[in-house]
Design a protein around this motif. Structure first.
Motif, PDB file in Angstrom:
ATOM      1  N   LEU A  22       0.823  -1.198   0.000  1.00  0.00           N
ATOM      2  CA  LEU A  22       0.000   0.000   0.000  1.00  0.00           C
ATOM      3  C   LEU A  22       0.866   1.260   0.000  1.00  0.00           C
ATOM      4  CD1 LEU A  22      -2.772  -0.942   2.613  1.00  0.00           C
ATOM      5  CD2 LEU A  22      -2.841  -1.172   0.118  1.00  0.00           C
ATOM      6  N   THR A  23       0.337   2.318  -0.602  1.00  0.00           N
ATOM      7  CA  THR A  23       0.982   3.619  -0.544  1.00  0.00           C
ATOM      8  C   THR A  23       0.660   4.280   0.793  1.00  0.00           C
ATOM      9  OG1 THR A  23      -0.922   4.718  -1.545  1.00  0.00           O
ATOM     10  CG2 THR A  23       0.764   3.854  -3.041  1.00  0.00           C
ATOM     11  N   LEU A  24       1.254   5.446   1.029  1.00  0.00           N
ATOM     12  CA  LEU A  24       0.943   6.168   2.259  1.00  0.00           C
ATOM     13  C   LEU A  24      -0.530   6.552   2.333  1.00  0.00           C
ATOM     14  CD1 LEU A  24       1.875   7.444   4.881  1.00  0.00           C
ATOM     15  CD2 LEU A  24       2.559   9.483   3.591  1.00  0.00           C
ATOM     16  N   PRO A  25      -1.160   7.094   1.251  1.00  0.00           N
ATOM     17  CA  PRO A  25      -2.612   7.343   1.318  1.00  0.00           C
ATOM     18  C   PRO A  25      -3.396   6.059   1.548  1.00  0.00           C
ATOM     19  CG  PRO A  25      -1.652   8.573  -0.498  1.00  0.00           C
ATOM     20  CD  PRO A  25      -0.579   7.661   0.014  1.00  0.00           C
ATOM     21  N   GLY A  26      -2.939   4.954   0.926  1.00  0.00           N
ATOM     22  CA  GLY A  26      -3.635   3.691   1.142  1.00  0.00           C
ATOM     23  C   GLY A  26      -3.542   3.220   2.574  1.00  0.00           C
ATOM     24  N   THR A  27      -2.383   3.461   3.197  1.00  0.00           N
ATOM     25  CA  THR A  27      -2.223   3.091   4.606  1.00  0.00           C
ATOM     26  C   THR A  27      -3.145   3.922   5.498  1.00  0.00           C
ATOM     27  OG1 THR A  27       0.083   2.478   4.198  1.00  0.00           O
ATOM     28  CG2 THR A  27      -0.549   2.894   6.476  1.00  0.00           C
ATOM     29  N   LEU A  28      -3.259   5.217   5.201  1.00  0.00           N
ATOM     30  CA  LEU A  28      -4.160   6.072   5.975  1.00  0.00           C
ATOM     31  C   LEU A  28      -5.613   5.658   5.793  1.00  0.00           C
ATOM     32  CD1 LEU A  28      -2.494   9.551   5.262  1.00  0.00           C
ATOM     33  CD2 LEU A  28      -2.240   8.106   7.289  1.00  0.00           C
ATOM     34  N   ILE A  29      -5.977   5.286   4.557  1.00  0.00           N
ATOM     35  CA  ILE A  29      -7.343   4.808   4.306  1.00  0.00           C
ATOM     36  C   ILE A  29      -7.606   3.525   5.085  1.00  0.00           C
ATOM     37  CG2 ILE A  29      -8.883   3.860   2.539  1.00  0.00           C
ATOM     38  CD1 ILE A  29      -7.608   5.757   0.542  1.00  0.00           C
ATOM     39  N   PHE A  59     -12.546  -2.483  -1.585  1.00  0.00           N
ATOM     40  CA  PHE A  59     -12.680  -1.777  -2.865  1.00  0.00           C
ATOM     41  C   PHE A  59     -11.962  -0.432  -2.826  1.00  0.00           C
ATOM     42  CE2 PHE A  59     -15.980  -4.800  -4.021  1.00  0.00           C
ATOM     43  CZ  PHE A  59     -15.841  -4.874  -5.403  1.00  0.00           C
ATOM     44  N   ALA A  60     -12.060   0.276  -1.706  1.00  0.00           N
ATOM     45  CA  ALA A  60     -11.377   1.572  -1.588  1.00  0.00           C
ATOM     46  C   ALA A  60      -9.875   1.404  -1.702  1.00  0.00           C
ATOM     47  CB  ALA A  60     -11.742   2.237  -0.267  1.00  0.00           C
ATOM     48  N   GLY A  65      -5.717   2.905  -2.918  1.00  0.00           N
ATOM     49  CA  GLY A  65      -4.573   2.686  -2.028  1.00  0.00           C
ATOM     50  C   GLY A  65      -3.458   1.850  -2.583  1.00  0.00           C
ATOM     51  N   TRP A  66      -3.685   1.197  -3.727  1.00  0.00           N
ATOM     52  CA  TRP A  66      -2.674   0.306  -4.287  1.00  0.00           C
ATOM     53  C   TRP A  66      -2.277   0.810  -5.661  1.00  0.00           C
ATOM     54  CZ3 TRP A  66      -3.617  -3.657  -8.267  1.00  0.00           C
ATOM     55  CH2 TRP A  66      -2.481  -4.415  -8.541  1.00  0.00           C
ATOM     56  N   GLU A  67      -0.980   0.933  -5.896  1.00  0.00           N
ATOM     57  CA  GLU A  67      -0.481   1.415  -7.180  1.00  0.00           C
ATOM     58  C   GLU A  67       0.142   0.267  -7.961  1.00  0.00           C
ATOM     59  OE1 GLU A  67       2.233   4.589  -6.531  1.00  0.00           O
ATOM     60  OE2 GLU A  67       0.669   6.100  -6.311  1.00  0.00           O
ATOM     61  N   TYR A  68      -0.251   0.182  -9.215  1.00  0.00           N
ATOM     62  CA  TYR A  68       0.382  -0.751 -10.123  1.00  0.00           C
ATOM     63  C   TYR A  68       1.046   0.057 -11.232  1.00  0.00           C
ATOM     64  CZ  TYR A  68       0.993  -4.043 -13.944  1.00  0.00           C
ATOM     65  OH  TYR A  68       1.512  -4.782 -14.964  1.00  0.00           O
ATOM     66  N   ASP A  69       2.353  -0.149 -11.391  1.00  0.00           N
ATOM     67  CA  ASP A  69       3.130   0.587 -12.381  1.00  0.00           C
ATOM     68  C   ASP A  69       3.005   2.091 -12.170  1.00  0.00           C
ATOM     69  OD1 ASP A  69       4.928   0.737 -14.447  1.00  0.00           O
ATOM     70  OD2 ASP A  69       3.406   0.698 -16.021  1.00  0.00           O
TER      71      ASP A  69
END
Length: 496
Positions: A22-29, A59-60, A65-69
């Motif tokens: 997860l990215t930082l925004p994804g971790t916060l979510i 789903f969120a 929250g997850w980046e691909y490429d």
């Protein structure tokens, strides 16, 4: 006994300190979602509500929250919708001239996009060389380009090559020190040789009474030699922001005067770094670059004018193409089609000074090819903060690894710590990005060969690449020496 060659590398890749993938925004979510679910479970004892909340959180995370490429699913969907909307509204096609679809255009050929708002301001540097600075009024930016004709490295001693690489690195380091500089780009433009100047020279020097055999040999050389030669030109563009320059740069004219004082030092540093004899570019030079990029066949006409010592009358306000048509994977031009791919990650491991040679060399799969490297100038105080954040991010990511740490994890920590130590001792932090544009004939076979070659040239250099869909027009113009540096004209270009 052979001396061990110098190696380069250890580029640092910026990472988001998120949990697992997860990215930082994804971790916060994730944290906020878990808190909401726990609160709802304590207030509403209903399994369906709990299951729905967990599903919504999944789903969120998947979409945001997850980046691909380097891109989240939500961003990919938004970009696809934007491309579809622009195509439906006819905004992906750019037409000038008599059939122009532009407002207030009376048959001219202006450059597209933000380039249409630019102006050229004439100046003279300390050596008496005239130059034209490209002024972006909306950004208060000034870009000056050098044309470079570097010598090949094939006949150079390795000691001299190592010295030129060191001098080039020293020039890059000065970008973050010079007041007002926000970045620079280095572009290598290559294309098959036209043979025009050779033909004109032979025809002008030939003796009318020469033996027929000698005439046939010369004709054969003039005809065949261009098929085995190529033209390679380098361009270096330095970009200044008026607000960050000296207090004496109160208006655009003052900024040009201030820039004129600094150009000789850049030219000298580039020359020491192997750029030959850099010459500041003027309006005819800049317009020629644009015209040849849009239609590679016009290079013959320009070479013919030079061979005959005829002046080239070109106007920046009319330097644009007759039409452009942006598609998801390419950009249609008056002289063919073009695709630009971007570096996603720099080459892995250590490299030698000739690591990118295959990328930079002329290639028969293209009518023209440009490789552009962008350097971002980061002030010393911000560089130290970024280095310290890099160490913390690497420690956080490594702390989540269970069991034995991999070589990649250990390398990330080692490079981050080295970066922090070197910046603390006075080194410069210069983030960089790379684009590669290939122009080819607009037919299925040429398109397939050119696209495969683009990816092959970059991936063979051990870098990860991305084919950018829907951004081809913008990326094509970024690989021209006009000062369109990504971090000023795009949203988070270095965001992973």
């Amino acid at each position: 006994m052979t001396e061990e060659r110098i190696t380069y590398g250890n580029w640092f890749e910026k990472k988001s300190p998120g949990i697992s993938i997860l990215t930082l925004p994804g971790t916060l979510i994730l944290g906020a979602g878990i808190a909401v679910i726990v609160f709802m479970v304590s207030k509403v004892d209903n399994g369906w509500v709990t299951a729905g909340s967990v599903t919504a959180l999944v789903f969120a995370e998947f979409f945001y929250g997850w980046e691909y490429d380097g891109k989240t699913m939500a961003r990919r969907i938004a970009e696809k919708r934007e491309i579809t909307k622009r195509t439906r509204n006819g905004e992906s096609d750019y037409i000038t001239g008599a059939m122009s679809n532009l407002a207030n255009n009376e048959g001219g050929h202006p450059l597209p996009g933000i380039l249409a708002q630019t102006k050229l301001l004439r100046g003279v540097d300390g050596y008496g060389n005239a130059f034209d600075a490209i002024h972006y009024p909306s950004k208060n930016l000034f870009a000056v380009s050098f044309r470079c004709e570097p010598d090949g490295h094939g006949m150079e001693d390795q000691d001299l090559i190592d010295m030129m690489v060191a001098k080039y690195g020293a020039w890059i380091a000065t970008l973050s020190v010079e007041e007002g500089v926000i970045g620079a780009s280095v572009i290598i433009d290559s294309a098959p040789g036209t043979g025009v100047e050779l033909g004109e020279s032979v025809r002008g020097e030939r003796d009318p009474e020469a033996p027929p055999a000698a005439s046939r040999i010369m004709d054969a050389l003039v005809t065949d030699l261009p098929n085995h030669s190529s033209d390679v030109t380098g361009y270096v563009t330095v970009v200044w922001k008026q607000a960050a320059m000296a207090s004496s740069a109160g208006n655009a004219a003052d900024a040009v005067v201030e820039i004129a004082k600094r150009l000789p030092s850049h030219a000298a540093a580039l020359s020491a770094g192997g750029a030959g004899d850099p010459v500041p570019m003027t309006e005819p030079d800049l317009v020629e670059v644009a015209q040849v990029a849009y239609d590679p066949e016009t290079a013959i006409a320009f070479d013919l004018l030079r061979a005959r010592d005829q002046a080239v009358e070109l106007d920046w306000a009319a330097a644009g193409p007759s039409f452009l048509a942006e598609r998801r994977g390419c950009l249609l031009l008056p002289g063919g089609a073009a695709e630009t791919v971007e570096m996603r990650r720099p080459p892995r491991g250590v490299v030698f000074d000739n690591h990118l040679l295959r990328m930079l060399q002329p290639n028969g799969s293209f009518l023209r090819k440009r490789v552009a490297i962008f350097y971002q100038a980061v002030p010393a105080d911000k560089a130290q903060t970024q280095a310290e954040n890099a160490v913390r991010a690497e420690d956080f990511v490594a702390g989540q690894k269970k069991g034995r740490r991999t070589a990649t994890t250990r390398r990330g920590i080692r490079v981050a710590e080295k970066l922090d130590a070197e910046i603390a001792e006075g080194a410069s932090l210069i983030p960089f990005a790379m684009l590669m544009t290939g122009t080819y004939d607009d037919d299925p076979e040429s398109s397939r060969r050119a696209r495969n070659t683009l990816l092959s040239l970059m991936t063979s250099s051990r870098m990860k690449v991305r084919r950018s869909k829907g951004l081809q027009a913008a990326l094509f113009h970024m690989t021209l020496p006009f000062g369109l540096i990504p971090w000023e004209f795009a949203d988070n270009p270095f965001k992973k």
